[in-house]
Design an enzyme around this catalytic site. Structure first.
Site, PDB file in Angstrom:
ATOM      1  CG  ASP A   5      -1.833  -1.119   1.360  1.00 48.71           C
ATOM      2  OD1 ASP A   5      -2.174  -1.810   0.064  1.00 48.71           O
ATOM      3  OD2 ASP A   5      -2.443  -1.538   2.215  1.00 48.71           O
ATOM      4  CG  ASP A  45     -11.873  -3.219  -0.566  1.00 47.72           C
ATOM      5  OD1 ASP A  45     -11.003  -4.156  -0.861  1.00 47.72           O
ATOM      6  OD2 ASP A  45     -11.657  -2.089  -0.775  1.00 47.72           O
TER       7      ASP A  45
END
EC number: 4.3.2.10
Length: 252
Positions: free
Chosen positions: A11, A130
């Site tokens: 990330d 997600d």
């Protein structure tokens, strides 16, 4: 039988690798190019970069990161985050990425999946989902970095993404993300059984055994992890050697 893949996830925020827990509370994990080279040298099968920068400046920094990474590693890598158009995809792929990951933008405008697949081929398009549990055997799609509930069913959305031309699904169990207690096995299994394209399981890796569980019981084609690799809690090699002893086919 196709080899199962082990994929570190980075990330990236404003040019640095960060890792949070359940999408909040970020801490710095290092330089993305250095980490990418480390994982490439350690025989990771692929890498995934998720750009979580909010600003235009951060996005420009990401292109620089991609170019430097591409020059330093020998394994395929995917880039996601802030990609909203075919032009965005072109910019990222030209910088050296092998695949594009679409998440929020695809939910808001599903046709983007088809557009990307038409121009670059399905093998370049990964749809990231997600997922959060909303009751027994039901999961809801979340967008905007896990902040916004959409009311959409995860399994149906995965099937729609495949029909539109996605070549792969990157499935994150938000309930398990950062907890290090194991992947969302039932979620992963249900999605893997519902689509004919590879599913990358994400969210919850803490032990080598968790990779085995999700690649066998969860029927995933690949397993992704972040913090346990970034902070040297285990290594790619250790995970692969363990999987081999358990009879799982992995690339050496």
């Amino acid at each position: 039988m196709l080899a199962k893949r082990i994929i570190p996830c980075l990330d990236v925020k404003d040019g640095r690798v960060v890792k949070g827990m359940q999408f909040v509370g970020l801490r710095d994990a290092g330089d993305p190019v250095e980490l990418a080279k480390k994982y490439s040298d350690e025989r990771a099968d692929e890498l995934i970069f998720l750009d979580i920068s909010a600003s235009h400046e951060g996005r420009k920094t990401m292109v620089d990161v991609i170019e430097k990474t591409s020059a330093n590693i020998t394994i395929p890598f995917t880039v996601g985050g802030g990609i909203n158009s075919v032009d965005d995809m072109k910019r990222i792929l030209r910088a050296g990425a092998d695949k594009i990951s679409l998440n929020t933008a695809a939910v808001l405008r599903p046709e983007l999946i088809r557009e990307g697949a038409t121009v670059f081929g399905s093998q370049c398009i990964v749809v990231a989902i997600d997922a959060r549990s909303v009751g027994e055997d039901r999961w809801e799609v979340y967008t905007h970095g896990g902040r916004n509930a959409t009311g959409r069913d995860v399994i149906r959305w995965a099937q729609e993404a495949e029909a539109l031309g996605a070549g792969e699904i990157l499935l994150t169990s938000m309930d398990d993300d950062g907890e290090k207690k194991g992947f969302g096995l039932e979620l992963t299994k249900r999605v893997s059984e519902a689509v004919g394209i590879p599913v990358i399981a994400s969210g919850g890796a803490g032990l080598r055994e968790h990779f085995y569980d999700v690649l066998t019981q969860g029927k995933a084609d690949a397993a992704l992890a972040a913090s346990i690799f970034h902070y040297d809690e285990t290594s790619i090699q250790s995970v692969k050697e363990y999987l081999q002893t358990k009879g799982v086919v992995v690339r050496p």
